[in-house]
Design an enzyme around this catalytic site. Sequence first.
Site, PDB file in Angstrom:
ATOM      1  N   HIS A 140     -22.863  35.215  62.746  1.00  0.00           N
ATOM      2  CA  HIS A 140     -24.293  35.524  62.830  1.00  0.00           C
ATOM      3  C   HIS A 140     -24.701  36.459  61.694  1.00  0.00           C
ATOM      4  CE1 HIS A 140     -27.697  37.457  65.447  1.00  0.00           C
ATOM      5  NE2 HIS A 140     -28.174  36.593  64.584  1.00  0.00           N
ATOM      6  N   GLU A 152     -22.324  39.481  62.545  1.00  0.00           N
ATOM      7  CA  GLU A 152     -21.847  39.623  63.928  1.00  0.00           C
ATOM      8  C   GLU A 152     -20.948  38.413  64.187  1.00  0.00           C
ATOM      9  OE1 GLU A 152     -24.981  39.258  66.901  1.00  0.00           O
ATOM     10  OE2 GLU A 152     -23.991  40.682  68.218  1.00  0.00           O
ATOM     11  N   ASN A 190     -29.087  40.767  69.385  1.00  0.00           N
ATOM     12  CA  ASN A 190     -30.370  40.345  69.972  1.00  0.00           C
ATOM     13  C   ASN A 190     -30.533  40.757  71.424  1.00  0.00           C
ATOM     14  OD1 ASN A 190     -32.027  39.129  67.938  1.00  0.00           O
ATOM     15  ND2 ASN A 190     -30.265  37.800  67.630  1.00  0.00           N
TER      16      ASN A 190
HETATM   17  P1  NAD Z   1     -35.922  27.711  60.535  1.00  0.00           P
HETATM   18  O1  NAD Z   1     -36.837  27.138  61.539  1.00  0.00           O
HETATM   19  O2  NAD Z   1     -36.469  28.497  59.377  1.00  0.00           O
HETATM   20  O3  NAD Z   1     -34.975  26.550  59.910  1.00  0.00           O
HETATM   21  C1  NAD Z   1     -34.283  25.629  60.689  1.00  0.00           C
HETATM   22  C2  NAD Z   1     -33.953  24.438  59.792  1.00  0.00           C
HETATM   23  O4  NAD Z   1     -33.093  23.551  60.529  1.00  0.00           O
HETATM   24  C3  NAD Z   1     -35.178  23.610  59.371  1.00  0.00           C
HETATM   25  O5  NAD Z   1     -35.201  23.496  57.975  1.00  0.00           O
HETATM   26  C4  NAD Z   1     -34.946  22.256  60.055  1.00  0.00           C
HETATM   27  O6  NAD Z   1     -35.426  21.163  59.280  1.00  0.00           O
HETATM   28  C5  NAD Z   1     -33.429  22.235  60.155  1.00  0.00           C
HETATM   29  N1  NAD Z   1     -32.915  21.304  61.164  1.00  0.00           N
HETATM   30  C6  NAD Z   1     -33.363  21.091  62.433  1.00  0.00           C
HETATM   31  N2  NAD Z   1     -32.618  20.146  63.037  1.00  0.00           N
HETATM   32  C7  NAD Z   1     -31.677  19.763  62.133  1.00  0.00           C
HETATM   33  C8  NAD Z   1     -30.625  18.788  62.162  1.00  0.00           C
HETATM   34  N3  NAD Z   1     -30.405  18.061  63.236  1.00  0.00           N
HETATM   35  N4  NAD Z   1     -29.872  18.636  61.038  1.00  0.00           N
HETATM   36  C9  NAD Z   1     -30.104  19.385  59.939  1.00  0.00           C
HETATM   37  N5  NAD Z   1     -31.094  20.316  59.856  1.00  0.00           N
HETATM   38  C10 NAD Z   1     -31.869  20.486  60.937  1.00  0.00           C
HETATM   39  O7  NAD Z   1     -34.871  28.599  61.369  1.00  0.00           O
HETATM   40  P2  NAD Z   1     -34.092  29.917  60.890  1.00  0.00           P
HETATM   41  O8  NAD Z   1     -34.954  31.100  61.129  1.00  0.00           O
HETATM   42  O9  NAD Z   1     -33.474  29.673  59.557  1.00  0.00           O
HETATM   43  O10 NAD Z   1     -32.949  29.957  62.015  1.00  0.00           O
HETATM   44  C11 NAD Z   1     -31.809  29.153  61.927  1.00  0.00           C
HETATM   45  C12 NAD Z   1     -30.753  29.704  62.854  1.00  0.00           C
HETATM   46  O11 NAD Z   1     -30.424  31.043  62.458  1.00  0.00           O
HETATM   47  C13 NAD Z   1     -31.184  29.773  64.319  1.00  0.00           C
HETATM   48  O12 NAD Z   1     -30.087  29.511  65.144  1.00  0.00           O
HETATM   49  C14 NAD Z   1     -31.638  31.216  64.444  1.00  0.00           C
HETATM   50  O13 NAD Z   1     -31.568  31.706  65.770  1.00  0.00           O
HETATM   51  C15 NAD Z   1     -30.639  31.926  63.553  1.00  0.00           C
HETATM   52  N6  NAD Z   1     -31.060  33.226  63.025  1.00  0.00           N
HETATM   53  C16 NAD Z   1     -32.334  33.429  62.613  1.00  0.00           C
HETATM   54  C17 NAD Z   1     -32.696  34.679  62.091  1.00  0.00           C
HETATM   55  C18 NAD Z   1     -34.092  34.932  61.591  1.00  0.00           C
HETATM   56  O14 NAD Z   1     -34.418  36.089  61.298  1.00  0.00           O
HETATM   57  N7  NAD Z   1     -34.934  33.917  61.434  1.00  0.00           N
HETATM   58  C19 NAD Z   1     -31.738  35.692  61.987  1.00  0.00           C
HETATM   59  C20 NAD Z   1     -30.423  35.441  62.387  1.00  0.00           C
HETATM   60  C21 NAD Z   1     -30.089  34.202  62.916  1.00  0.00           C
END
Ligand code: NAD
Length: 299
Positions: A140, A152, A190
């Site tokens: 993470h 993490e 979180n």
């Molecule tokens: P986001 O919505 O910005 O991006 C997600 C991406 O995944 C999109 O580009 C989408 O097209 C793609 N996607 C969806 N289904 C898919 C598939 N089947 N195959 C390939 N690509 C696919 O989301 P994010 O904020 O980058 O979050 C991504 C992950 O990281 C999540 O699990 C989130 O909880 C985690 N995360 C987010 C943050 C944050 O601050 N945003 C911080 C730590 C962890």
Amino acid sequence: MIKNVSVVGAGAMGNGIAHVFAQHGHIVTLIDISAAQLEKAMATIKKNLGRQFEKGTIGEVQIQETLDNITTETDLARGVATAHLVVEAATENEAVKLKLFEQIDAAAPQDCILASNTSSISITKIASVTTRPQNVIGMHFMNPVPVMKLVEVINGYATDSFVTGTIVELSKKLGKVPALAHDYPGFVANRILMPMINEAINTLHEGVADVEAIDTIMKLGMAHPMGPLQLADFIGLDVCLSIMQVLFNGFGNPKYAPCPLLVNMVAAKKLGIKAGEGFYNYSQGTKELIVSERFRGKD
Ligand code: NAD
């Protein structure tokens, strides 16, 4: 040895994860279902490498080497076929991740480690849809990935200690500081952060204070680099809501109930920076206060 890294999902987190691995000499395949999203991710990586150059932390050669280390792919099976490590950073939705891990498990080499960047979804459950639960782990990263030091590392119920050790050492090689957590809803980061953000939204919703006051109090009073409402915009309100739902369902405790205003704003697609509007307006490229009564739920 982990050389080839496939990053699945090229959103806010995926581009940063690809950037950091590529900058540290890994051969990275960045995968997304959307070609437009991959283009956007590469533009973001270029912009962020430019920022590092301006700060003097990398040279021109490193910019080119990092970019040369990354290829993009819309075909998942092709994208993970030669991976030593897959880091999944797709949408924070359990059904999406379970389906993805089934597909990744079928296409990736048998000894490949499968990591998820999930903020809150059970690593044990994700591992259960694969044929290699001992090789599945939480990795993470924090947002923005090139800047934030923490990784993490989350052990699923079946994660092999050799796999944990490999990910801990790899995180250090990326210049990060790994910290271990067990697999319970929200892990550590979180479970503590998101209820604070949700409480800030409740405070706004109940009219205790406005956006500016809440963020100022938490920023200056607690020495946080940004207030919780600005942070929610930065993380993405949809991601915040998904995490609260995981905490609420996972613990069955009403203290984790998502604030109705958060639910409403996600339904209205006011998702924060990525949508141009959340608790602030970003449509002009700056962060502007929104003076509105619509945040208020009660008198
Ligand atoms: P986001 O919505 O910005 O991006 C997600 C991406 O995944 C999109 O580009 C989408 O097209 C793609 N996607 C969806 N289904 C898919 C598939 N089947 N195959 C390939 N690509 C696919 O989301 P994010 O904020 O980058 O979050 C991504 C992950 O990281 C999540 O699990 C989130 O909880 C985690 N995360 C987010 C943050 C944050 O601050 N945003 C911080 C730590 C962890």
